[in-house]
Write a protein that holds these residues in place. Structure first.
Motif, PDB file in Angstrom:
ATOM      1  N   VAL A  14       0.761  65.900  18.842  1.00 34.23           N
ATOM      2  CA  VAL A  14       2.119  65.504  19.221  1.00 34.23           C
ATOM      3  C   VAL A  14       2.554  66.330  20.435  1.00 34.23           C
ATOM      4  O   VAL A  14       2.014  67.420  20.680  1.00 34.23           O
ATOM      5  CB  VAL A  14       3.120  65.699  18.058  1.00 34.23           C
ATOM      6  N   PHE A  15       3.542  65.827  21.152  1.00 33.92           N
ATOM      7  CA  PHE A  15       3.895  66.423  22.441  1.00 33.92           C
ATOM      8  C   PHE A  15       5.415  66.438  22.636  1.00 33.92           C
ATOM      9  O   PHE A  15       6.155  65.696  21.979  1.00 33.92           O
ATOM     10  CB  PHE A  15       3.262  65.603  23.578  1.00 33.92           C
ATOM     11  N   GLY A  16       5.830  67.246  23.589  1.00 34.47           N
ATOM     12  CA  GLY A  16       7.217  67.231  24.055  1.00 34.47           C
ATOM     13  C   GLY A  16       8.215  67.498  22.943  1.00 34.47           C
ATOM     14  O   GLY A  16       8.063  68.425  22.127  1.00 34.47           O
ATOM     15  N   GLY A  17       9.243  66.662  22.910  1.00 28.00           N
ATOM     16  CA  GLY A  17      10.311  66.855  21.927  1.00 28.00           C
ATOM     17  C   GLY A  17       9.828  66.739  20.500  1.00 28.00           C
ATOM     18  O   GLY A  17      10.315  67.465  19.616  1.00 28.00           O
TER      19      GLY A  17
ATOM     20  N   ARG B 238       6.854  67.546  19.424  1.00 31.01           N
ATOM     21  CA  ARG B 238       6.115  68.787  19.145  1.00 31.01           C
ATOM     22  C   ARG B 238       7.093  69.891  18.743  1.00 31.01           C
ATOM     23  O   ARG B 238       6.854  70.629  17.773  1.00 31.01           O
ATOM     24  CB  ARG B 238       5.303  69.204  20.382  1.00 31.01           C
ATOM     25  N   GLU B 239       8.185  69.995  19.481  1.00 31.51           N
ATOM     26  CA  GLU B 239       9.159  71.042  19.154  1.00 31.51           C
ATOM     27  C   GLU B 239       9.855  70.759  17.822  1.00 31.51           C
ATOM     28  O   GLU B 239      10.148  71.669  17.057  1.00 31.51           O
ATOM     29  CB  GLU B 239      10.183  71.175  20.284  1.00 31.51           C
TER      30      GLU B 239
ATOM     31  N   GLU C 275       5.191  68.172  30.421  1.00 27.37           N
ATOM     32  CA  GLU C 275       4.082  68.365  29.489  1.00 27.37           C
ATOM     33  C   GLU C 275       3.336  67.034  29.413  1.00 27.37           C
ATOM     34  O   GLU C 275       3.958  65.970  29.500  1.00 27.37           O
ATOM     35  CB  GLU C 275       4.645  68.741  28.114  1.00 27.37           C
TER      36      GLU C 275
ATOM     37  N   TRP D 191       5.851  64.033  29.533  1.00 31.92           N
ATOM     38  CA  TRP D 191       7.224  64.186  29.016  1.00 31.92           C
ATOM     39  C   TRP D 191       7.953  65.246  29.824  1.00 31.92           C
ATOM     40  O   TRP D 191       7.360  66.249  30.231  1.00 31.92           O
ATOM     41  CB  TRP D 191       7.194  64.577  27.545  1.00 31.92           C
TER      42      TRP D 191
ATOM     43  N   TRP E 123      14.855  67.530  26.017  1.00 37.03           N
ATOM     44  CA  TRP E 123      13.771  66.595  26.343  1.00 37.03           C
ATOM     45  C   TRP E 123      14.371  65.241  26.658  1.00 37.03           C
ATOM     46  O   TRP E 123      15.254  64.757  25.947  1.00 37.03           O
ATOM     47  CB  TRP E 123      12.797  66.482  25.176  1.00 37.03           C
TER      48      TRP E 123
END
Lengths: 77, 149
Positions: A7-10, A12-13, B52, B123, B135
């Motif tokens: 998973v990535f970006g938002g 992931r966070e 990212e 992203w 984001w």
């Protein structure tokens, strides 16, 4: 079976990790990951999945050891 | 036709080098787009953008975009996108296209950029001047890039 989830970006966070092994029932499809990650009943519109360098449909059957990426709406550029 | 230059970079981008990558003696038109971090977003002051990517798929998608521009416009395409923190005024993405004439060069450049924004797993997180960060929800609608597209 276990698959590798990326998973990535938002997202992931939000989850607090970027890569993790996740247990799924045999016969699971990519779209099942959304519920397995406690993100809701099913992936919302705009969320896509990929295995390796290829997109896959939410209904694509997964296999043990597959590396599956959950692709939320992108925002490059 | 593979992309003339396809890359993701943590280093500052060199637009001249990206444009040079599509040079072709058969091509009389070159279009260059440089996307730069703006000082404001939604009327809020911005310090920087942070990018990212899912690198393997992003590079594959950029190559597919370059191949599609070759099929549709006869264009050579180079695309380089920054990763990491990109401060105000710095280029975040550079797209260069060349073709026999200006019309297909411009068309390919615009189209490649639109496809990038819709269909490449990158992203963006905005760092605001007030210390907050967010984001981007992503507005890009998926665009099919089939082999025959």
């Amino acid at each position: 079976m276990e698959v590798e989830v990326l998973v990535f970006g938002g997202l992931r966070e939000r989850l607090g990790w970027g890569r993790r092994r996740v247990a799924l029932p045999a016969g699971a499809v990519a779209g099942d990951l959304w519920r397995c990650l406690d993100l809701g009943d099913g992936p919302p519109a705009g969320v896509r999945f990929a295995v390796g360098e290829q997109w896959c449909a939410p209904g694509a059957r997964l296999w043990p050891g597959a590396a599956v990426a959950v692709i939320t709406p992108v925002s490059g550029g | 036709m593979a992309g003339a230059l396809i890359a993701l970079s943590h280093e500052p981008l060199d637009a001249t080098a990206v444009a040079a990558a599509v040079a072709d003696p058969e091509h009389g038109g070159t279009a260059l787009f440089v996307g730069t971090t703006r000082a404001e977003s939604g009327e809020r002051a911005v310090l920087a953008l942070e990018y990212e990517a899912f690198v393997a798929l992003a590079l594959a998608q950029l190559e597919r975009i370059a191949a599609a521009m070759a099929r549709r416009h006869g264009a050579r395409t180079a695309i380089v996108h920054r990763l990491g923190v990109v401060r105000v005024g710095e280029p975040a993405v550079v797209v260069a296209t060349s073709a026999r004439h200006r019309a297909p060069a411009f068309a390919a450049c615009m189209e490649a950029m639109e496809l990038l924004k819709a269909d490449v797993p990158i992203w963006k997180c905005t760092h605001h001047a007030d210390g907050t960060r967010a984001w981007d929800a992503g507005a890009g609608a998926p665009v099919a890039l089939s082999a025959g597209a």
